[in-house]
Motif scaffolding. Structure first.
Motif, short mmCIF file in Angstrom:
data_model
loop_
_atom_site.label_atom_id
_atom_site.label_comp_id
_atom_site.label_asym_id
_atom_site.label_seq_id
_atom_site.Cartn_x
_atom_site.Cartn_y
_atom_site.Cartn_z
N GLU A 174 47.13 60.18 8.59
CA GLU A 174 48.38 60.69 9.16
C GLU A 174 49.28 61.21 8.04
O GLU A 174 49.57 60.48 7.08
N LEU A 175 49.72 62.45 8.17
CA LEU A 175 50.68 63.00 7.23
C LEU A 175 52.06 62.40 7.47
O LEU A 175 52.83 62.16 6.53
N GLN A 176 52.37 62.17 8.72
CA GLN A 176 53.59 61.50 9.14
C GLN A 176 53.30 60.89 10.50
O GLN A 176 52.27 61.21 11.11
N PRO A 177 54.14 60.01 10.99
CA PRO A 177 53.82 59.35 12.27
C PRO A 177 53.54 60.35 13.38
O PRO A 177 54.36 61.20 13.71
N GLY A 178 52.33 60.25 13.93
CA GLY A 178 51.94 61.11 15.05
C GLY A 178 51.35 62.45 14.64
O GLY A 178 50.97 63.23 15.52
N VAL A 179 51.26 62.74 13.35
CA VAL A 179 50.73 64.03 12.89
C VAL A 179 49.51 63.77 12.02
O VAL A 179 49.63 63.20 10.92
N ILE A 236 50.50 76.89 14.96
CA ILE A 236 51.09 75.96 15.93
C ILE A 236 50.11 74.82 16.16
O ILE A 236 48.97 75.04 16.59
N ASN A 237 50.55 73.60 15.89
CA ASN A 237 49.71 72.42 16.03
C ASN A 237 49.63 72.01 17.50
O ASN A 237 50.64 71.71 18.14
N LEU A 238 48.41 71.99 18.05
CA LEU A 238 48.19 71.64 19.45
C LEU A 238 47.54 70.27 19.63
O LEU A 238 47.29 69.86 20.76
N THR A 239 47.26 69.57 18.54
CA THR A 239 46.40 68.39 18.59
C THR A 239 46.98 67.29 19.49
O THR A 239 46.24 66.66 20.26
N HIS A 240 48.26 67.03 19.39
CA HIS A 240 48.86 65.90 20.10
C HIS A 240 48.87 66.09 21.61
O HIS A 240 49.12 65.12 22.35
N LEU A 241 48.62 67.31 22.10
CA LEU A 241 48.63 67.56 23.54
C LEU A 241 47.23 67.78 24.10
O LEU A 241 47.09 68.04 25.30
N MET A 242 46.21 67.66 23.27
CA MET A 242 44.85 67.94 23.71
C MET A 242 44.12 66.68 24.13
O MET A 242 44.51 65.57 23.77
N TYR A 243 43.03 66.88 24.89
CA TYR A 243 42.14 65.79 25.26
C TYR A 243 41.12 65.61 24.15
O TYR A 243 40.26 66.46 23.93
#
Length: 485
Positions: A174-179, A236-243
């Motif tokens: 994790e680069l930062q919390p949640g990323v 644009i980072n999409l990772t946190h919204l993907m399955y």
């Protein structure tokens, strides 16, 4: 071809490559499209063609007069229209017979029903970003095609991650919390095949991942009147919204259709930090001191066509970015100057706001052109009490602090301490020195003030007794005397 397959044909194709054959028809179609898009080997293409010919050969034998068979676009497209029944706009745009599949699944998916073209069409390329290392290309840059004359358009895209890609994302730090450092990013640029394109957002952009909207970088406020604010165009980072599973993900890009053509691409990347880029630069980007010395000689070499001879060049040991002493002297190989800036602060500033412009000459200084000056690094360790040096013609150098000290020497009269003159004054009778110039009086500050005052009082009393009151004494200093500094 794949879009016109039945369930049995899709199961045979997926079973041929060892993939799961269970699920609804639209899921089987999605897996088959991914297979063709990412792992289309000659054997797979041959199997697809065999299944396609077998199906239409049976149909042609049943009818008395065989008719040429073509793609059944309504049947194929109805599969996708049933996939997302909650989106009216997406269902309308997908259910049309004139849909452009390259805008949804990749440029080469539309060519499965015919032989590949002899002349390959040039593809849109995106510039490489120093802070992003590309691991996989999930979707090649694909043009956003408007479906109607409306100003606001929507373009959907369906894809799924492989188990290996999911594992990479989950196991990344994790680069930062949640990323996470491994991310799925969306990049948008102009549709221009002449050169690699930088990221550029279309007007009114909005990105929806599955059922949630993704945040897009906002505008930088402008302090100048009449200047429009600029938007930093980044991946644009999409990772946190993907399955993060075998389930399919749906991405919908909303954009403004105002005449310019844009292309989008999906990538699996690893995001780097400024500290990692600095360490990489220290590993492969240090220029040997002898090469730097040869460059100094080249810069100061006498030009026979020039009437002015350069005997030296000054280089500051202070970083022009933060006005602090250099720690890692760095410059671009494309720069013509010898002045360096600090690589630590330069990378940190471009991590926050990427411009990659040299702070000395204001010309492009990309990361792959940066070098660490080995000669100046050595000078910084040897010369710790100077802020500036001068390179000489032979490649040597010297600090400039000695010249500064000489320039700071006092030009005013000097106070001489420890004189034995009783009166405390050493006047010059004629007011001139050896060279005929006026010299200043020298005052002895070591005399006892109390003893001198007593002597003066005794003299005044004797004078008062003999001659009466006397006028006050005037100072015998000359008018042009300058005080000591």
């Amino acid at each position: 071809m794949v879009m016109s397959f039945r369930v049995s044909d899709l199961q045979m194709l997926l079973g041929f490559v060892g993939r799961s054959k269970s699920g609804l028809k639209h899921e089987l179609v999605t897996r088959a499209l991914q297979l063709v898009q990412f792992d289309c080997s000659p054997e797979v293409f041959k199997k697809i063609k065999e299944l396609y010919e077998t199906r239409y050969a049976k149909k042609s034998s049943e009818v008395a007069q065989p008719q040429p068979q073509q793609h059944r676009s309504p049947e194929a497209l109805s599969i996708h229209s049933s996939y997302d029944r909650g989106s009216t706009v997406a269902r309308t745009s997908i259910s049309t017979t004139n849909i452009d599949y390259p805008a949804l699944y990749g440029k080469y998916l539309n060519g499965l029903g015919r032989l590949p073209p002899k002349v390959a069409k040039p593809e849109v390329r995106l510039v490489k970003l120093p802070f992003y290392t590309t691991l996989d290309e999930l979707l090649k840059p694909t043009e956003l095609v408007p479906q109607n004359n409306e100003k606001l358009q929507e373009s959907p895209c369906i894809f799924a991650l492989t188990p290996r890609q999911v594992e990479l994302i989950r196991n990344s730090r994790e680069l930062q919390p949640g990323v996470k450092s491994v991310q799925v990013v969306l990049r948008i640029c102009y549709t221009d095949t002449s050169s690699p394109q930088e990221d550029q957002y279309p007007p009114n952009i909005a990105v929806k991942v599955n059922h949630s909207y993704c945040s897009v970088p906002g505008y930088y406020p402008s302090n100048k009147p009449g200047v429009e604010p600029k938007r930093p165009c980044r991946p644009i980072n999409l990772t946190h919204l993907m399955y993060l599973s075998a389930a399919t993900n749906r991405i919908t890009v909303t954009w403004g259709n105002y005449g310019k053509s844009y292309s989008v691409g999906l990538y699996l990347v690893r995001q780097m930090t400024s500290a990692e880029l600095l360490q990489r630069l220290k590993t492969i980007g240090i220029k040997h001191p002898e090469l730097c010395k040869a460059l100094v000689k080249e810069k100061l070499r006498l030009d026979p066509d020039s009437e002015i001879a350069t005997t030296g060049v000054r280089v500051s040991l202070i970083c022009p970015l933060v006005k602090m002493r250099l720690s890692v002297p760095c410059r671009a190989e494309t720069c013509a100057h010898l002045q360096c800036f600090d690589a630590v602060f330069y990378l940190q500033m471009n991590e926050k706001k990427p411009t990659w412009m040299c702070p000395v000459c204001d010309k492009p200084a990309p990361y792959d052109q940066l070098i660490i000056d080995g000669l100046l690094s050595k000078i910084l360790t040897e010369c710790e009490d100077a802020d500036e040096i001068e390179y000489l013609v032979d490649g040597s150098w010297c600090p400039i602090r000695a010249e500064k000290e000489r320039s700071c020497s006092p030009q005013c009269p000097i106070l001489v301490l420890g004189s034995s003159d009783v009166n405390g004054l050493l006047p010059t009778p004629n007011g001139n020195g050896e060279n005929g110039k006026a010299t200043a009086d020298v005052v002895d500050l070591t005399l006892d003030s109390s003893s001198s005052e007593e002597e003066e009082e005794e003299d005044e009393e004797d004078d008062d007794d003999d001659e009466g009151p006397q006028p006050k004494r005037r100072c015998s200093y000359e008018k042009g005397l300058v005080s000591a500094c």
